[in-house]
Design a protein around this motif. Structure first.
Motif, PDB file in Angstrom:
ATOM      1  N   ASP A  61     -14.166   4.794  -2.259  1.00 12.97           N
ATOM      2  CA  ASP A  61     -13.538   5.893  -2.985  1.00 12.97           C
ATOM      3  C   ASP A  61     -12.110   5.471  -3.312  1.00 12.97           C
ATOM      4  OD1 ASP A  61     -12.496   8.164  -4.048  1.00 12.97           O
ATOM      5  OD2 ASP A  61     -12.667   9.383  -2.231  1.00 12.97           O
ATOM      6  N   PHE A  62     -11.906   4.953  -4.527  1.00 10.81           N
ATOM      7  CA  PHE A  62     -10.588   4.497  -4.948  1.00 10.81           C
ATOM      8  C   PHE A  62      -9.890   5.490  -5.876  1.00 10.81           C
ATOM      9  CE2 PHE A  62     -12.780   0.359  -4.148  1.00 10.81           C
ATOM     10  CZ  PHE A  62     -11.957  -0.086  -3.124  1.00 10.81           C
ATOM     11  N   VAL A  68      -2.506   7.586  -7.345  1.00 11.72           N
ATOM     12  CA  VAL A  68      -1.204   7.337  -6.708  1.00 11.72           C
ATOM     13  C   VAL A  68      -0.489   6.166  -7.375  1.00 11.72           C
ATOM     14  CG1 VAL A  68      -0.088   6.539  -4.593  1.00 11.72           C
ATOM     15  CG2 VAL A  68      -1.809   8.340  -4.479  1.00 11.72           C
ATOM     16  N   LEU A  69      -1.198   5.045  -7.559  1.00 10.89           N
ATOM     17  CA  LEU A  69      -0.554   3.879  -8.160  1.00 10.89           C
ATOM     18  C   LEU A  69      -0.156   4.142  -9.603  1.00 10.89           C
ATOM     19  CD1 LEU A  69      -1.420   2.529  -5.531  1.00 10.89           C
ATOM     20  CD2 LEU A  69      -2.180   0.539  -6.858  1.00 10.89           C
ATOM     21  N   ASP A  70      -0.989   4.842 -10.351  1.00 15.05           N
ATOM     22  CA  ASP A  70      -0.638   5.165 -11.740  1.00 15.05           C
ATOM     23  C   ASP A  70       0.584   6.072 -11.787  1.00 15.05           C
ATOM     24  OD1 ASP A  70      -2.780   3.644 -12.546  1.00 15.05           O
ATOM     25  OD2 ASP A  70      -4.094   5.355 -13.011  1.00 15.05           O
ATOM     26  N   LEU A  71       0.640   7.043 -10.887  1.00 15.27           N
ATOM     27  CA  LEU A  71       1.778   7.955 -10.840  1.00 15.27           C
ATOM     28  C   LEU A  71       3.068   7.205 -10.499  1.00 15.27           C
ATOM     29  CD1 LEU A  71       2.853  10.895 -10.886  1.00 15.27           C
ATOM     30  CD2 LEU A  71       2.242  11.027  -8.450  1.00 15.27           C
ATOM     31  N   ILE A 131     -13.188  -5.410   2.451  1.00 16.33           N
ATOM     32  CA  ILE A 131     -12.269  -4.395   1.928  1.00 16.33           C
ATOM     33  C   ILE A 131     -11.095  -5.056   1.211  1.00 16.33           C
ATOM     34  CG2 ILE A 131     -10.963  -4.160   4.095  1.00 16.33           C
ATOM     35  CD1 ILE A 131     -11.758  -1.355   1.559  1.00 16.33           C
ATOM     36  N   THR A 132     -10.637  -6.205   1.691  1.00 15.99           N
ATOM     37  CA  THR A 132      -9.562  -6.925   1.013  1.00 15.99           C
ATOM     38  C   THR A 132     -10.017  -7.393  -0.366  1.00 15.99           C
ATOM     39  OG1 THR A 132      -8.622  -7.648   3.124  1.00 15.99           O
ATOM     40  CG2 THR A 132      -8.017  -8.923   1.177  1.00 15.99           C
ATOM     41  N   THR A 133     -11.247  -7.882  -0.448  1.00 18.01           N
ATOM     42  CA  THR A 133     -11.777  -8.329  -1.736  1.00 18.01           C
ATOM     43  C   THR A 133     -11.884  -7.162  -2.713  1.00 18.01           C
ATOM     44  OG1 THR A 133     -13.004 -10.127  -0.676  1.00 18.01           O
ATOM     45  CG2 THR A 133     -13.743  -9.432  -2.872  1.00 18.01           C
ATOM     46  N   GLU A 137      -9.792  -7.097  -6.217  1.00 14.26           N
ATOM     47  CA  GLU A 137     -10.487  -7.047  -7.505  1.00 14.26           C
ATOM     48  C   GLU A 137     -10.074  -5.823  -8.323  1.00 14.26           C
ATOM     49  OE1 GLU A 137     -14.600  -9.507  -6.452  1.00 14.26           O
ATOM     50  OE2 GLU A 137     -14.593  -7.310  -6.364  1.00 14.26           O
ATOM     51  N   ARG A 138      -9.786  -4.724  -7.648  1.00  9.37           N
ATOM     52  CA  ARG A 138      -9.460  -3.495  -8.373  1.00  9.37           C
ATOM     53  C   ARG A 138      -7.985  -3.433  -8.771  1.00  9.37           C
ATOM     54  NH1 ARG A 138     -12.577   1.029  -8.885  1.00  9.37           N
ATOM     55  NH2 ARG A 138     -11.520   2.925  -9.621  1.00  9.37           N
TER      56      ARG A 138
END
Length: 673
Positions: A61-62, A68-71, A131-133, A137-138
């Protein structure tokens, strides 16, 4: 080559750990508005978010992190993005209970805190890589991404696990390190107490034994545990380098010698792209700003003198000490700028908004429980403006006057059981010598025992029980070439395997010091000795004495009483173009200053008596110019002499002659020329 500065950051870093998952989404808009008001340039995100990002095995669930990052990006705030591998989810431990670490006593920890990880566990390593990968990637090319933050504070609170998986891993590590079991037997001295091993399968971790176990085995297990954590960091780092090229990767160190003793930061410093550090004041009655300066100097040294980054400290009180006082008005800025003076490229805090729940809800934050109508918030806004003004110093380097040798492996060995006196503390001696240098207004670099020391007129060795022959030869070359060396007692005693060097003490240092030690004679609790000199003050020692025999060294102070009465206590050895001093007892503040005064004269370091006590003066120099930081930790106004005039960066005022530094204030002068 990987980047070594946060991508896209054009000012000094200012911000803190941002945990929006602790708050309703409607709070986020308010957060970024306040971040802009405070001048925040970067925040750390996602460090403890594994259970939210992967709520079930392989289900991600990203969406919330995307928002958050976009904001943050829309508001001009860079992101230090964490891999959340310090706290695996509850579902992971349900599937892999064997990933919870086991103590040397055989007790397995339970889930419910943080950092409860067996770093040898294959299930953990695979899940951490996945989870790091997914994150790389995202978000590897996300426009807000400034750097990657792997894990969190390796070694805190658990570094070593003693389970069967670790036992097997330890045997593999020993095979790679020594090659044969015969080499292990030799290194560990297993002929003592009949501990000889016939094959690697007979070797276990140093678990609970009826009495003291093999010290060399325990020392190697500390090395193994450190190397195992580092393997996991490198695995995540390499994934991030591959999938997110051009973005630096770090993990937050805790170099303050009182806060983490399980990590060899000399080795770790070579693995990160940017050295970062967390530092919290230990409020036990000592001068906290001295420990702060020491931690900053050590962090800069781990970075090889390059700029580094303070990734966490506190706006005010913490929550995990027996007593947690608030910082005094103005202390937040002084603490932050003292780190900057000693090489940090900014100042970040734990955390942005003070938590309402959980174990750290009483830990201070940039936005406190009281909100923006508080002293802490007003000081946060003021500090943000100050750091914005100081951005021109980015990339400059701190200038040092002397060096102190430090080695984590020696510290590990020194702390093992059955040493001559439990009152001797290697860290205490490092603190004491550093404080004496600090009070002489000398900026200190730390160095490995085998490092090139030729740039330093003065080198201090406060407590290096473990020292290789190569390190001893290095110090001899340093002195012969004109350097001045000061060595404290119980140094140079054993080699890298905790085996006593052949011949008289102090083994690796006999030649350079020009003496031998017939016998250690530790003192009883509360016992003291006097030291006298024909042309010097009477000194006072405790904890330790020795029967010193000069072999070329001259006696400067003599024991006036105790078992060693009439024998040398402090010696000076002329060797080649330089001198080597030896201190065979534990001296207090006055005694250390008396010895360092003489040694500084040998090193041709001019006294700086005109500088007031507890007024720091540190210089950073680079392509943008030379900057003098003057930090007044006292309650009285002070004046600092300026050899070169300049301009106060914070006020724009011309500065010449004597710089006025008000009580509790900081001045930063860009020097002319």
């Amino acid at each position: 080559m990987p980047e070594t500065t946060p991508a896209g950051l054009t000012r000094l870093a200012f911000g803190g750990d941002y945990n929006p998952e602790q708050w309703p989404e409607e709070v986020w808009q308010e957060d970024v508005r306040l971040m802009r008001e405070a001048g925040v340039t970067m925040v750390s995100v996602g460090i403890f978010s594994w259970a939210l990002l992967e709520p079930a095995p392989g289900e991600y669930d990203f969406g919330w992190l995307d928002r958050v990052l976009d904001l943050l990006h829309a508001n001009g705030i860079r992101v230090d993005l964490g891999t959340p591998t310090v706290v695996p989810p509850a579902w992971f431990y349900r599937a892999h209970p064997e990933a919870l670490p086991v103590t040397a006593e055989g007790v397995r920890y339970a889930f419910g805190s943080r950092g409860a990880i067996c770093h040898s566990n294959a299930g953990y390593r695979a899940a951490a890589a996945r989870i790091t990968t997914e994150l790389a990637e995202r978000y590897g090319a996300h426009p807000a991404l400034a750097m990657w933050h792997v894990h969190n504070e390796y070694g805190v609170p658990v570094s070593a696990c003693y389970c069967d998986s670790c036992a097997a891993h330890f045997r593999r590590w020993l095979t790679q390190t020594y090659g044969t079991v015969e080499a292990v037997n030799e290194a560990w001295g297993t002929a003592f107490w009949g501990q000889r091993y016939g094959n690697f399968e007979e070797i276990d971790p140093p678990r609970l034994t009826p009495t003291v176990g093999n010290p060399a085995q325990a020392l190697d297990y500390r090395r193994f545990a450190d190397a195992t954590m580092r393997e996991n960091f490198v695995a995540e780092r390499d994934i991030l380098h591959r999938l997110s090229p051009g973005v630096p990767v770090t993990t937050n160190f805790m170099t303050a010698l009182s806060q983490c003793d399980s990590v060899d930061y000399w080795t770790w410093g070579r693995e990160v792209d940017l050295v970062t550090n967390d530092h919290y004041l230990i409020t036990d009655g000592r001068r906290t700003h001295v420990n702060l300066a020491m931690a900053a100097d050590l962090t800069r040294s781990v970075a090889g003198g390059a700029p580094w980054l303070l990734l966490e400290h506190s706006t005010s009180g913490v929550n995990w000490q027996p007593r947690n006082p608030a910082k005094a008005p103005g202390q937040m800025a002084r603490n932050s700028l003292a780190h900057v003076a000693r090489g940090s490229e900014g100042a970040l805090f734990f955390q942005w908004r003070q938590s309402r729940r959980g174990a750290e809800k009483f830990h201070s934050a940039m936005v406190p429980h009281g909100g923006t109508d508080t002293r802490v918030w007003r000081e946060v806004v003021e500090l943000g403006a100050t750091l914005g003004t100081l951005s021109e110093i980015r990339g400059t380097r701190t200038e040092a006057d002397a060096a102190m040798l430090w080695d984590w492996h020696s510290w590990w060995a020194q702390k093992l059981p059955w040493r001559p006196s439990e009152d001797h503390d290697a860290r205490e001696r490092a603190d004491a010598f550093y404080e004496a240098l600090y009070d002489r207004h000398l900026t200190v670099d730390f160095a490995r025992p085998e490092a090139d020391l030729s740039a330093y007129p003065l080198v201090v060795v406060p407590a290096l029980y473990l020292m290789t022959r190569a390190a001893g030869a290095n110090l001899r070359r340093y002195v012969e070439a004109g350097g001045t060396l000061v060595v404290s007692y119980f140094s140079g005693i054993v080699d890298e395997h905790d085996a006593v060097h052949e011949g008289p003490h102090p083994g690796a240092l006999r030649d350079v010091l020009g003496l031998t030690v017939e016998e250690f004679s530790p003192l009883q609790e509360g016992e003291r000795v006097r030291l006298t000199a024909p042309d010097g003050p009477e000194l006072d020692g405790d904890v330790w004495t020795e029967f010193v025999v000069p072999r070329g060294a001259e006696t400067v102070w003599t024991y006036a009483d105790g078992l060693a009465a009439g024998r040398p206590a402090v010696t000076r050895h002329r060797l080649g173009e330089g001198t080597a001093w030896y201190v065979s007892t534990r001296l207090g503040t006055g005694g250390l200053d008396a010895v360092l005064d003489r040694a500084a004269r040998d090193a041709r370091i001019a006294p700086r008596a005109e500088l007031p006590r507890d007024v720091e003066v540190v210089r950073r120099t680079g392509e943008s110019g030379s900057y003098l930081f003057a930090i007044n930790h006292t309650a009285s106004d002070a004046k600092v002499p300026l050899e070169v005039p300049g301009t106060d960066v914070l006020t724009g005022e011309h500065a010449a002659g004597r710089l006025a530094v008000p009580a509790g204030a900081v001045r930063v002068v860009r020097l002319d020329g």
